[in-house]
Motif scaffolding. Structure first.
Motif, short mmCIF file in Angstrom:
data_model
loop_
_atom_site.label_atom_id
_atom_site.label_comp_id
_atom_site.label_asym_id
_atom_site.label_seq_id
_atom_site.Cartn_x
_atom_site.Cartn_y
_atom_site.Cartn_z
N UNK A 80 73.21 -30.10 -48.92
CA UNK A 80 73.30 -29.76 -50.34
C UNK A 80 74.53 -28.92 -50.68
N UNK A 81 75.64 -29.24 -50.02
CA UNK A 81 76.89 -28.54 -50.31
C UNK A 81 77.07 -27.22 -49.60
N UNK A 82 76.13 -26.84 -48.74
CA UNK A 82 76.23 -25.56 -48.05
C UNK A 82 77.16 -25.61 -46.85
N UNK A 83 77.46 -26.82 -46.38
CA UNK A 83 78.35 -26.97 -45.23
C UNK A 83 79.52 -27.87 -45.62
N UNK A 125 87.36 -18.84 -43.22
CA UNK A 125 86.72 -19.73 -44.20
C UNK A 125 85.21 -19.82 -44.05
N UNK A 126 84.69 -19.38 -42.90
CA UNK A 126 83.27 -19.56 -42.63
C UNK A 126 82.93 -20.90 -42.05
N UNK A 127 83.93 -21.75 -41.84
CA UNK A 127 83.76 -23.08 -41.26
C UNK A 127 85.11 -23.55 -40.73
N UNK A 128 85.05 -24.51 -39.83
CA UNK A 128 86.28 -25.07 -39.26
C UNK A 128 86.85 -26.11 -40.21
N UNK A 177 85.73 -21.23 -53.40
CA UNK A 177 84.40 -21.30 -52.76
C UNK A 177 84.57 -21.56 -51.27
N UNK A 178 84.13 -20.58 -50.49
CA UNK A 178 84.25 -20.66 -49.03
C UNK A 178 82.86 -20.82 -48.43
N UNK A 179 82.79 -20.82 -47.10
CA UNK A 179 81.53 -21.12 -46.43
C UNK A 179 80.91 -19.93 -45.70
N UNK A 180 81.40 -18.73 -45.96
CA UNK A 180 80.69 -17.53 -45.54
C UNK A 180 79.45 -17.37 -46.42
N UNK A 181 78.45 -16.65 -45.95
CA UNK A 181 77.22 -16.51 -46.76
C UNK A 181 77.45 -16.00 -48.17
N UNK A 182 78.46 -15.14 -48.36
CA UNK A 182 78.72 -14.63 -49.71
C UNK A 182 79.67 -15.52 -50.51
N UNK A 183 80.09 -16.62 -49.92
CA UNK A 183 80.97 -17.56 -50.62
C UNK A 183 82.42 -17.13 -50.69
N UNK A 184 82.78 -16.02 -50.05
CA UNK A 184 84.15 -15.51 -50.12
C UNK A 184 84.93 -15.84 -48.85
N UNK A 185 86.25 -15.95 -49.01
CA UNK A 185 87.13 -16.05 -47.87
C UNK A 185 87.37 -14.68 -47.27
N UNK A 186 87.72 -14.63 -46.01
CA UNK A 186 87.89 -13.36 -45.32
C UNK A 186 89.34 -13.15 -44.89
N UNK A 187 89.90 -12.03 -45.27
CA UNK A 187 91.11 -11.56 -44.62
C UNK A 187 90.72 -11.00 -43.25
N UNK A 188 91.63 -11.11 -42.30
CA UNK A 188 91.36 -10.60 -40.96
C UNK A 188 92.44 -9.59 -40.60
#
Length: 887
Positions: free
Chosen positions: A509-512, A143-146, A556-567
């Motif tokens: 401003x919504x970034x975190x 998610x780019x965040x916990x 909307x996720x919290x990685x810099x590109x706004x995408x969620x990541x498959x692992x």
């Protein structure tokens, strides 16, 4: 007039609301808060017994240096001086804090600020590393965040709930009851339990997948591949909102169906049914807890689960999503303020230079930690190696709870300077402290906690500070000031919470994800009245933004590109078929105890269900190693040994052993099971693998077994095995000796402090090995001892009840010596419902009287009508009685 205070339970991560009432005479009672949205008035057995754990027996009430009482100024000056000198001579990384999910968020915030922003080291870690750090790492990768996406309500709205590595019935009982009630209301709801053991949670399962230990990754990799072949992928969601799908798919398809069957050990029919249910059901919630996290592959397990939810777009909407259930009352709050060594406050990243600069500017601190600190296992290795020379342990007991616990104890013992803040004077850890600082306990401290669904609730004080005990945040601020640091001028927890909230909104401003800026200006009055709320709670103009209760439905996720990541994850499995340590040890919690028993061990009621440490073994395994039911078994690894009672049950899988984590040197002779656990960790999260430990199991050679009750706490126990528990009116004791005792009467006098002039009633049969001795003073029982060459058959709960009974009649005394009640005396049997004190014999009698359902048993005996944690056990008793009657 009695006073009522709304507060929050200090046990598991459910975060139940509690109403504490203090009567005119000072007596405290507790009940569930019907207005709290986590529990709506329900409490589990531990929560119901909170008032029984707040006495001052054993409390640390004054600061101590080298075991001698001192005052706060002297103690705090010494702590500040030793930490300052150590930093000056060896650098900031030569000191460390080891903190706890038992701290309140305000305590946690100050500790993190002091270490990372003013001392300038990342060396602050928490016992949450042992329970939730793999979930944190998995969230951050995906998610780019916990971020925990869902809320408790989702479990009630789902059509399929998967519980993997989560024994809700015993570890999160109130959530379990909410789920059980939802299923009763909607029988079409399906529940799948994934667990090597058939735990009490399996009672409500439509499907129990008894997978091999640590095969979760293979199970969910197979599910991911099946979703693709079944056409269940939400291609629009994947394309628009995620990345890494093809790489995850490539690794998932490397496992064949046979590989998955072999690694999981599941029947093909069960596997197909599970995969079919998930693919065909839109509203799916996957709950996971320690069985997933406490693994050398814990982070991969988390991401394997999340992959399946991302692939189907089943995340962040009502009734769907992955759901991490935290183990401690404030593990989540600790994560919010950066309590883990590899995080910064307000969910910012210590490895990110922009985040470091932002936090340093907000704090106005002279420095900021430039890199992650040492995680728990590595921290104590550094203590052992001499790299860490000053250590402050707060609100936790690592000599019991850390893996390789004997090595951890040796490390703490050898550390040049150790500070321990705690509520109890004598624990396995406090015995090695140079400085002891008395902290406030539940009912005395004041602050906030965050539960598993991101709900922040107040813990409020309703008791006076005992002795010189003080809040943990106050101790930390005083040390910070004495070290010469500005920025610690807090007058109350409200000041700290306001700063914590302001930091969460600073340059956000919504970034975190974590933003509670709506409370940045909170004052003392508003803080005192604060109602439970969920984050995010951002301030937009003069309003709190209504951003919804869930995350990620909008993609909307919290990685810099706004995408969620498959692992892309890989499955590994451990084969111990030909290994010297061929059994797999799984450690965990039981229903009525908490962590290392520093609180729950005070309650006789909570010790009535299970009073001693045990090892669950499959019957065939027990036969092979020569262990009988209720005999003693030694669990051994290259790191240590433990001795526990054998509990033989078909609920356990072959080749596996379950031992609870709670017992320590205050309550048992050699039952610190984490002394057996290897310090193996997940390479990403640093979380120890507490669920898959290679061990050997052998019977313990014993000359005699014994059971005793005593009005006073036994002391100086001379036995190869003993387990002690609080009982109504005194104490209960299980013992075993490896050599014959010449004079049991003398043994009793020494152990139970029996005056010389009091003669025992009873007998010693040297031929059979049976001993029965009871000591009376007037009509009061002082102690009774029962010895045999096999595990002692005594009506234990009945014998315990004799501590508060009158023994003015000889027949009562002789009945006690016999170890069983007479025909006119009721024996409730082993406790099943600890909330209401109902025993197995009472339940059996009700079944024989025609009560053939859990509801009927509850109506007749009240068993199972409070927290409901015992309902599965009651159902098992009913089924057993009816099966026996049908033969």
């Amino acid at each position: 007039m009695p006073t009522e205070t709304k507060t929050t339970c200090p046990y598991c991560g459910v975060g139940c609301g509690v109403i504490a009432t203090v009567a005119d005479d000072g007596a405290v009672s507790v009940k569930g808060d019907p207005d709290h949205p986590a529990n709506f008035g329900r409490l589990c057995s531990k929560g119901s017994a909170l008032a029984e754990t707040i006495d001052l027996d054993g409390r640390l009430l004054y600061p101590e240096i080298a075991g001698q009482r001192t005052d706060w100024d002297t103690a705090l000056d010494l702590v500040a001086d030793r930490f300052s000198k150590t930093i000056a001579e060896h650098g900031p990384d030569s000191v460390a804090f080891y903190v706890s999910g038992q701290l309140l968020t305000e305590d946690y915030y100050v500790a993190n600020k002091l270490m990372k922003g003013f001392i300038g080291s990342g060396n602050i870690d928490t016992n949450s590393r042992l329970c939730m750090s793999s979930s944190v790492a998995g969230h951050r990768r995906a998610f780019g965040a916990d971020t925990v996406p869902g809320v408790y309500e989702d479990l009630e709205l789902a059509d399929l709930v998967i519980l993997t590595g989560a024994n809700l019935a015993w570890c999160h009982p109130v959530i379990y009851q909410r789920l059980a009630a939802a299923k009763a209301a909607r029988p079409g709801m399906k529940i799948v339990v994934v667990d090597p053991r058939r735990t009490m949670t399996s009672d409500i399962a439509d499907l129990h997948l008894a997978i091999r230990p640590d095969s979760d990754v293979a199970l969910f990799m197979g599910l991911f591949a099946h979703l693709i072949s079944a056409g269940a992928i939400d291609q629009n969601y994947v394309a628009q909102h995620t990345s890494g799908f093809s790489e995850a798919f490539a690794t998932a398809t490397m496992l064949s169906s046979n590989d998955i069957l072999e690694q999981t050990g599941l029947p093909a029919m069960q596997l197909r049914e599970f995969y079919r249910l998930f693919a065909a059901t839109e509203k799916v919630v996957t709950c996971y807890s320690q069985g997933v996290n406490q693994s050398s592959s814990g982070t991969d397990k988390v991401n394997a689960i999340i992959n399946c939810h991302l692939a189907t777009g089943r995340i962040g909407r009502p009734g769907m999503g992955p759901f991490s259930l935290t183990g401690q009352p404030n593990a989540m709050g600790g994560r919010e303020v950066g309590g883990l060594a590899n995080m910064l406050a307000a969910h910012m990243a210590i490895e990110n230079a922009d985040d470091r600069g932002r936090v340093q500017r907000f704090w106005g601190s002279p420095t900021i930690a430039s890199k992650p600190g040492l995680k728990a296992v590595d921290m104590f290795k550094a203590v052992a190696d001499g790299g860490i020379k000053a250590l402050w342990i707060m609100a936790t007991n690592p000599v019991v709870s850390m893996p390789d616990a004997d090595a951890v104890e040796a490390a703490i013992k050898s550390c040049p300077f150790v500070v321990v803040s705690d509520v109890l004077r004598d624990t396995d850890t406090t015995r090695h402290a140079d400085v002891l600082l008395p902290s406030l306990g539940w009912g005395e401290k004041n602050g906030t906690v965050t539960n598993s669904e991101r709900r922040i609730s107040r813990q409020r004080a309703f008791l006076d500070f005992p002795g010189d005990a003080r809040a943990d945040w106050w101790q930390l601020t005083e040390v910070g000031r004495r070290m010469g640091f500005d920025g610690f001028g807090y007058a109350s927890p409200a000041d700290i919470f306001a700063e914590h909230a302001a930091l969460s909104a600073f340059e956000n401003n919504g970034s975190r994800d974590f933003d509670i800026g709506a409370y940045a200006g909170i004052d003392e009055e508003a803080y005192n009245l604060l109602s439970p709320f969920q984050w995010p709670a951002a301030r937009v103009g003069t309003l709190i933004s209504d951003s919804g209760k869930r995350f990620f439905a909008d993609g909307r996720f919290y990685h810099p590109d706004g995408r969620g990541r498959f692992t892309a994850v890989e499955a590994t499995i451990c084969d111990r078929t030909n290994c010297e340590y061929r059994f797999t040890l799984n450690t965990g919690r039981i229903r009525d105890q908490w962590h290392t028993m520093t609180r729950t061990g005070k309650s006789a009621r909570l010790s009535s269900h299970i009073a001693e440490p045990f090892a669950e073994l499959h019957p065939r395994d027990a036969i092979e190693i020569g262990v009988g039911n209720a005999t003693l078994v030694e669990i051994e690894s290259p790191h240590g040994k433990a001795i526990v009672r054998a509990l033989i049950t078909e609920r356990q899988a072959r080749g596996s052993i379950f031992v609870p984590m709670h017992w320590n040197d205050q309550f048992a002779a050699k039952a610190r099971i984490d002394a057996v656990v290897a310090p193996i960790v997940d390479p990403v999260s640093g979380q120890p693998a507490l669920k898959n430990v290679a061990v050997a199991a052998t019977p313990l050679a014993v000359a005699s077994y014994g059971f005793a009750v005593s009005a006073t706490r036994p002391e100086g126990l001379d036995a190869c095995y003993w387990a002690l528990a609080k009982a109504a009116g005194g104490w209960r004791l299980e013992i075993a000796v490896d050599q014959q005792v010449d004079d049991w009467s003398l043994w009793c006098r020494r152990t139970f402090a029996i005056p010389e002039e009091i003669e025992p009633l009873g007998y010693v049969d040297r031929q059979s090995g049976d001993v029965r001795l009871a000591f009376f003073e007037c009509d009061r029982l002082l102690a009774a001892l029962f010895i045999a060459r096999q595990p002692v058959a005594v009506a234990r709960n009945w014998a315990i009840a004799q501590l508060v009974a009158s023994h003015d009649q000889p027949r009562k005394r002789f009945a006690l010596v016999a170890g069983r009640p007479g025909a006119d005396m009721a024996d409730p049997g082993a406790t099943v419902c600890s909330c209401l004190g109902v025993g197995v014999n009472q339940i059996i009698a009700a079944v024989r009287g025609g009560c053939h359902s859990v509801e009927a048993i509850g109506s007749q005996t009240k068993a199972g009508t409070n927290c409901g944690s015992c309902r599965a056990e009651i159902r098992g008793i009913i089924d057993g009685c009816l099966a026996a009657a049908a033969q």
